[in-house]
Design a protein around this motif. Structure first.
Motif, PDB file in Angstrom:
ATOM      1  N   UNK A   1       1.428  -2.684   1.265  1.00 31.86           N
ATOM      2  CA  UNK A   1       1.893  -3.316   0.030  1.00 31.86           C
ATOM      3  C   UNK A   1       1.014  -2.998  -1.160  1.00 31.86           C
ATOM      4  N   UNK A   2      -0.295  -3.185  -0.990  1.00 35.36           N
ATOM      5  CA  UNK A   2      -1.239  -2.932  -2.090  1.00 35.36           C
ATOM      6  C   UNK A   2      -1.356  -1.440  -2.368  1.00 35.36           C
ATOM      7  N   UNK A   3      -1.373  -0.625  -1.308  1.00 30.65           N
ATOM      8  CA  UNK A   3      -1.511   0.819  -1.479  1.00 30.65           C
ATOM      9  C   UNK A   3      -0.328   1.433  -2.207  1.00 30.65           C
ATOM     10  N   UNK A   4       0.879   1.082  -1.792  1.00 28.48           N
ATOM     11  CA  UNK A   4       2.065   1.626  -2.462  1.00 28.48           C
ATOM     12  C   UNK A   4       2.136   1.186  -3.917  1.00 28.48           C
ATOM     13  N   UNK A   5       1.757  -0.067  -4.172  1.00 28.78           N
ATOM     14  CA  UNK A   5       1.809  -0.569  -5.551  1.00 28.78           C
ATOM     15  C   UNK A   5       0.872   0.204  -6.459  1.00 28.78           C
ATOM     16  N   UNK A   6      -0.367   0.404  -6.014  1.00 31.04           N
ATOM     17  CA  UNK A   6      -1.402   0.969  -6.890  1.00 31.04           C
ATOM     18  C   UNK A   6      -1.536   2.482  -6.816  1.00 31.04           C
ATOM     19  N   UNK A   7      -1.008   3.078  -5.755  1.00 28.19           N
ATOM     20  CA  UNK A   7      -1.085   4.532  -5.634  1.00 28.19           C
ATOM     21  C   UNK A   7       0.239   5.222  -5.933  1.00 28.19           C
ATOM     22  N   UNK A   8       1.341   4.471  -5.908  1.00 26.21           N
ATOM     23  CA  UNK A   8       2.653   5.091  -6.092  1.00 26.21           C
ATOM     24  C   UNK A   8       3.444   4.426  -7.217  1.00 26.21           C
ATOM     25  N   UNK A   9       3.824   3.161  -7.041  1.00 20.57           N
ATOM     26  CA  UNK A   9       4.773   2.535  -7.957  1.00 20.57           C
ATOM     27  C   UNK A   9       4.240   2.407  -9.382  1.00 20.57           C
ATOM     28  N   UNK A  10       3.065   1.808  -9.550  1.00 23.83           N
ATOM     29  CA  UNK A  10       2.535   1.598 -10.906  1.00 23.83           C
ATOM     30  C   UNK A  10       2.183   2.917 -11.606  1.00 23.83           C
TER      31      UNK A  10
END
Length: 246
Positions: A192-201
């Motif tokens: 959850x945190x990885x996808x948010x900060x490395x991909x989505x944002x």
């Protein structure tokens, strides 16, 4: 191809996986299909719930800009506007009418048509700026689905971790499985945190950058057309338009 985007993703993954290995962990412990399904599915559902379908579709199509940026030729547009300016000074505004069919961009074609029709300079600016504002709002709303995904993803990851811990608590009778079960549960938080900060944002930020450039290019075109309409010297128009380059 935007190589820096590929490099960014590669470096991020390398740092995470490399850190796991340096800590003595196994890469396989980070691979949990169930946790990934919870995070991806939950995030997708939340984004779909908040977004109209046409906004969601446009946002998904825009993601290709991260690797293949839209063509934004500001210098070429300046040269084109200067040619229009020089031609209008020599032969009048009506001489620009022959150039309208050859313009591919619909916004530029409409603006030049207003100029040829003899619309008041302020009226030209007013009409085109309304269209620019609408354009910017539509595309920013689409880019925001990635920003929204970056907001939902960590929370969904925590939800996945709690669900995993519930499963662990149901099997307290076998202490040998507790450590592994807890580790698996927290992988959802990593996703959850990885996808948010490395991909989505990061995707949302890059899309907003390109939207800003596209809006700036349209504003530059409006400024140039208004300059032609009021009869500014081509050198003055050129100097003003170069201030938009970024």
């Amino acid at each position: 191809m935007d190589k820096i985007s590929l490099a960014g993703i590669a470096i991020g993954l390398f740092a995470i996986i490399g850190g796991q290995i340096l800590e003595g962990g196994h890469v396989g412990s980070l691979v949990q299909p169930t946790a990934l399904l919870i995070v991806l599915g939950g995030t997708l559902g939340a984004v779909l719930l908040q977004s109209p379908i046409h906004v969601f579709r446009r946002g998904m199509k825009m993601v290709k800009w991260v690797w293949v940026p839209p063509v934004i030729e500001q210098k070429r547009l300046i040269d084109q506007i200067l040619n229009w300016s020089q031609l209008s000074r020599r032969e009048g505004l009506l001489a620009l009418e022959n150039h309208i069919p050859g313009i591919k961009d619909e916004f530029a074609r409409r603006g030049l048509q207003l100029l040829v029709d003899g619309a008041d300079p302020e009226r030209i600016r007013e009409l085109l700026e309304v269209e620019i504002n609408t354009f910017e709002d539509e595309w920013r709303q689409s880019a925001k689905i990635w920003e929204a995904a970056g907001g939902y993803s960590p929370t969904i990851g925590i939800l996945g971790a709690v669900m995993g811990l519930i499963h662990v608590m149901e099997n307290l009778s076998d202490p040998t499985k507790l450590g592994a079960g807890i580790a698996v549960a927290f992988v959802a938080t990593i996703y959850g945190v990885g996808l948010a900060n490395l991909v989505y944002l990061p995707i949302a930020a890059k899309l907003k950058y390109y939207i800003m450039r596209m809006v700036s290019t349209r504003e530059m075109l409006v400024d140039g057309l208004v300059g032609i309409a009021v009869g500014d010297n081509p050198r003055i128009i050129e100097g003003r338009l170069k201030g938009y380059l970024n």
